[in-house]
Design an enzyme around this catalytic site. Structure first.
Site, short mmCIF file in Angstrom:
data_model
loop_
_atom_site.label_atom_id
_atom_site.label_comp_id
_atom_site.label_asym_id
_atom_site.label_seq_id
_atom_site.Cartn_x
_atom_site.Cartn_y
_atom_site.Cartn_z
CG HIS A 50 8.30 0.07 3.43
ND1 HIS A 50 6.70 1.41 2.91
CD2 HIS A 50 9.37 0.66 4.32
CE1 HIS A 50 7.64 2.19 3.63
NE2 HIS A 50 8.59 2.19 3.95
CG HIS A 75 6.10 4.54 0.14
ND1 HIS A 75 5.08 5.27 0.25
CD2 HIS A 75 6.33 3.30 -0.43
CE1 HIS A 75 4.58 4.58 0.95
NE2 HIS A 75 5.21 3.21 1.27
#
Length: 284
Positions: A56, A110
């Protein structure tokens, strides 16, 4: 081994781990490279490696700029999507940086390539440290963007949960107050949650971080590590620990939505910030 806690963006943490004898340093999730380099210079250390927990942008976007600035820099991570990656690591792989040892812990959920990094120093009596990115937070756990409750259960109980109890937990975001508000909803009678929430609010008032916690402390107030506790099971209406975790995360997602709705004009501001500044909100 000294760990510098560096607040960046809206609520992210990046870290600089310094071996004090050699003055070599390792960065963890350096999302704001110019800020990191300022601290590297101020500390008088040599940056030799980057450990990236996941791809990310609010954890990995500084990698390419750092490699341009320091061509010999090694960038480690477990996902090919990580910007600037030079060395892909696997579960259980151990890295050594002079006297600092790093064990790579694969924690998919995640993101499918998420890695945590367990770190200790040779011949040192200090507690070890674990850099958990967006898997384990103070008082909480990460959202299941690319994985399942089964994976997160394994991450929390079989991987991170089996580390030494004195391990210091350095997570990727300052979510502690939000997490503990939810924890107090789950276990309203938990005195440790009340105590920790009061402490976290005082830290926030003083503009100080709540990291690190310890794994032992997390077992006392983090509902995502307390899946067998009667109060947590009563809140979820489940007894199987994976189902407890599944419901708990769903409830936390809904709790987050209720508490943190972003108004349309705020969304526009965030989009503009992402495109034009380094102060936009994180991927959570």
């Amino acid at each position: 081994m000294k760990v510098k806690v560096i607040s960046v963006l809206e609520d992210n943490y990046m870290y600089l781990v310094i071996e004090e004898d050699s003055k070599d340093a390792i960065a963890v999730d350096p999302a704001v490279p110019h800020r990191l380099l300022e601290i590297v210079k101020r500390e008088g250390v040599r940056l030799t490696a980057v450990l990236t927990t996941h791809h990310h942008w609010d954890h990995a976007r500084g990698n390419e700029a750092l490699v341009k600035e320091i061509p010999e820099l090694r960038v480690y991570g477990g996902d090919d999507r990580i910007a600037g990656l030079t060395h892909k690591v696997t579960n259980g792989q151990e890295l050594k940086f002079n006297t600092i040892n790093v064990r790579c812990l694969f924690t998919p959920c995640h993101t499918s390539g998420h890695m945590c990094y367990f770190m200790w120093e040779d011949d040192c009596t200090d507690s070890p440290a674990v850099f958990t990115g967006d898997t384990l937070f103070v008082g909480g756990c990460g959202r299941f963007f690319e994985g399942t409750a089964e994976q997160m259960y394994h991450n929390l109980t079989e991987v991170l949960g089996t580390l030494p109890l004195d391990t210091k937990v350095f997570c990727g975001h300052e979510y502690t107050i939000k997490n503990l508000k939810f924890a107090s909803l789950v276990e309203p009678e938990n005195e440790k949650v009340k105590e920790m929430l009061s402490w976290a609010r005082a830290r926030d008032d003083d503009d100080k971080p709540t990291v690190p916690s310890t794994l032992l402390e997390e077992f006392e107030y983090n509902p995502f590590l307390r899946l067998s506790e009667e109060g947590v099971q009563k809140f979820t209406g489940q007894t199987d620990p994976i189902e407890v975790l599944r419901v708990l995360r769903k409830e936390k997602d809904n709790f987050k939505k209720r508490k943190e709705r972003v108004l349309p004009h705020a969304m526009l501001a965030l989009e503009w910030g992402l495109a034009h500044t380094s102060h936009s909100g994180p991927v959570t």
